[in-house]
Design an enzyme around this catalytic site. Structure first.
Site, PDB file in Angstrom:
ATOM      1  N   GLU A 105      -6.190  -7.167  -1.480  1.00  0.00           N
ATOM      2  CA  GLU A 105      -6.645  -7.025  -0.095  1.00  0.00           C
ATOM      3  C   GLU A 105      -7.948  -6.251  -0.063  1.00  0.00           C
ATOM      4  OE1 GLU A 105      -3.686  -5.666   2.784  1.00  0.00           O
ATOM      5  OE2 GLU A 105      -5.226  -4.427   3.747  1.00  0.00           O
ATOM      6  N   GLU A 139       0.832  -1.209   0.000  1.00  0.00           N
ATOM      7  CA  GLU A 139       0.000   0.000   0.000  1.00  0.00           C
ATOM      8  C   GLU A 139       0.865   1.257   0.000  1.00  0.00           C
ATOM      9  OE1 GLU A 139      -2.889  -0.095   3.163  1.00  0.00           O
ATOM     10  OE2 GLU A 139      -4.208  -1.466   2.067  1.00  0.00           O
TER      11      GLU A 139
END
Length: 462
Positions: free
Chosen positions: A380, A288
């Site tokens: 995710e 991320e």
């Protein structure tokens, strides 16, 4: 994931520690050992040891072997207590793998040194009984998922590739993979064992396991060799069950992946070389990215991908996107920055993450547009808020999963763990036991996600 739990779980012990206390181990009545040298270099090597109990259940066990060459030595082991006296190696269970049911197995691993040659041990014993691979002349049970004819996800689809905007199988047909992400393996290793992965493959009917290896937060940077070995062990466990393994280089804080560029090159050079012959491995090079431009992320990707390609030219590589892998939406941007300035590499996909209670119509609209121009993989997602907590948003989760199904976008849910947070699939304490499937151990989120994952796959073969 934009938060960390503080729970630690020990999954490996230091070489040479005394064995764990407990009642005397019962004699084994049959066993099999699969010993594989997974990597070798000048004077050193890494090996995996899979122990399968073919006889009566055993509670407490010690595996032993004697090296054929006196120069062979264990230097560091995991998933057990390791010691060596002369040429004899003793490997004793730890708490979480103490019990081996009939047909049960445990995966161990170690690094070692050698002088001269490095032959494999010829014989093993489990609690003093020779591991001959049979009980009373019976053939041992087959390893699940190793035969392509068993119809596992890897058995059917084989080596994956990117074709157009889709993830495609060996028949060049678009497919969708559905599975679960681990939590940080530095905290929740007790959740990832033979029982839990058997449940994930056979009861949840998952297609993939995402292996979340944090780089900071007590992760990879504290023990590069140990974490690399642990990731490889999980890759093997997924492969044995016919699941794909998504190796996640879980960068989070700091958000600029270039901070970990050298670590990424070292890690991916190692795991790509070791796993290049496998068909079940997918590489996720930056979890991320946040607080950083797309240009910087692209630069990182174009330096890491060639390292992977040098060892493994065929595997799919997934690139993180800006704004916590939101295609820039969480930073006020959108997919056009990637569409107009794509990574200069082939056989790649781009990451998108969402948390259903926080990310709704604007994010779904972005994915709908972007999916027509970019190959996307939701590595995710959560059913709750972006903190990992709060109430599950069933309506938004359902809308998201319906959209991903429609677009054939693969996904992994956060998390296959018993973390004390509402995003976890299991209630706290579940990973101390052996049940990973019944309604009694599932959280509200776990029950919903399991119901979606366990529906039949539709993998085209012609």
């Amino acid at each position: 994931m934009r938060r960390i739990s503080a729970l630690l779980a020990v999954c490996a012990t230091a070489l040479g520690l005394t064995t764990l206390a407990g009642p005397p181990a019962a004699a084994a009545t049959g066993c099999k050992v699969d010993y594989t040298i997974t990597n070798q270099w000048q004077g050193g090597f890494q090996a995996g040891v899979k122990v399968t109990n073919l006889g009566d259940p055993v509670s407490g066990w010690t595996l032993k072997w004697t090296w054929p060459d006196s120069g062979q030595k264990v230097t560091q082991g995991w998933n057990a207590t390791w010691s060596q006296s002369g040429s004899t190696v003793s490997v004793t269970n730890v708490d979480w793998n103490r019990t081996l049911a009939t047909g049960g197995a445990t995966d161990l691993g170690f690094t070692g040194t050698f002088t001269g040659s490095n032959p494999k041990p010829a014989a093993f014993t489990l609690n003093g009984v020779a591991c001959t691979g049979s009980v009373g002349g019976e053939e041992p049970p087959p390893d699940p998922g190793t035969d392509p004819g068993t119809g596992t996800p890897v058995g059917i689809n084989g080596q994956l590739k990117v074709c157009g905007v889709n993830l495609c199988n060996q028949y060049n047909r678009p497919i969708q993979l559905r599975g679960m992400s681990t939590h940080g393996i530095q905290w929740f290793s007790k959740c990832y064992n033979n029982a839990s992965l058997d449940a994930l493959a056979t009861n949840w009917k998952a297609d993939l396991l995402r292996i979340a290896m944090y780089v900071q937060e007590q992760g990879y940077e504290t023990d590069p060799a140990g974490f690399t070995s642990r990731v490889n062990s999980y890759v093997d466990m997924a492969e044995a069950r016919g699941m794909y393994a998504l190796i996640d280089f879980h960068t989070l804080t700091p958000g600029d992946p270039n901070y970990n560029l050298d670590r990424a090159k070292t890690f991916f050079a190692s795991v790509a070389a070791r796993n290049a012959a496998k068909k079940n491995v997918i590489y996720e090079i930056a979890n991320e990215p946040n607080g950083v431009s797309w240009t910087a992320i692209k630069s990182y990707a174009e330096q890491v991908i060639p390292v992977i390609r040098a060892a493994d030219p065929d595997a799919v590589v997934i690139v993180g996107t800006r704004g916590w892998s939101s295609l820039g939406v969480s930073d006020g941007s959108n997919e056009t920055e990637v569409v107009n300035n794509p990574v200069n590499a082939t056989n790649i996909m781009y990451t998108f993450h969402f948390y259903a209670a926080s990310h709704k119509d604007t994010y779904r609209a972005t994915v709908s547009r972007a999916a027509a121009k970019l190959p996307l993989f939701v590595t995710e997602f959560g059913t709750v808020s972006a903190t990992g907590g709060g109430a599950m948003d069933q309506a938004s989760t359902t809308a998201w999963l319906d959209l991903l199904d429609q677009l054939k976008i693969s996904y992994a849910n956060w998390t296959y763990s018993d973390a004390n947070e509402s995003s976890a699939a299991f209630k706290p304490g579940t990973c101390n036991g052996t049940d990973y499937s019944s309604s009694g151990v599932l959280t509200e989120s776990g029950a919903l996600v399991k119901s979606r994952i366990s529906t039949p796959d539709s993998f085209p073969t012609s």
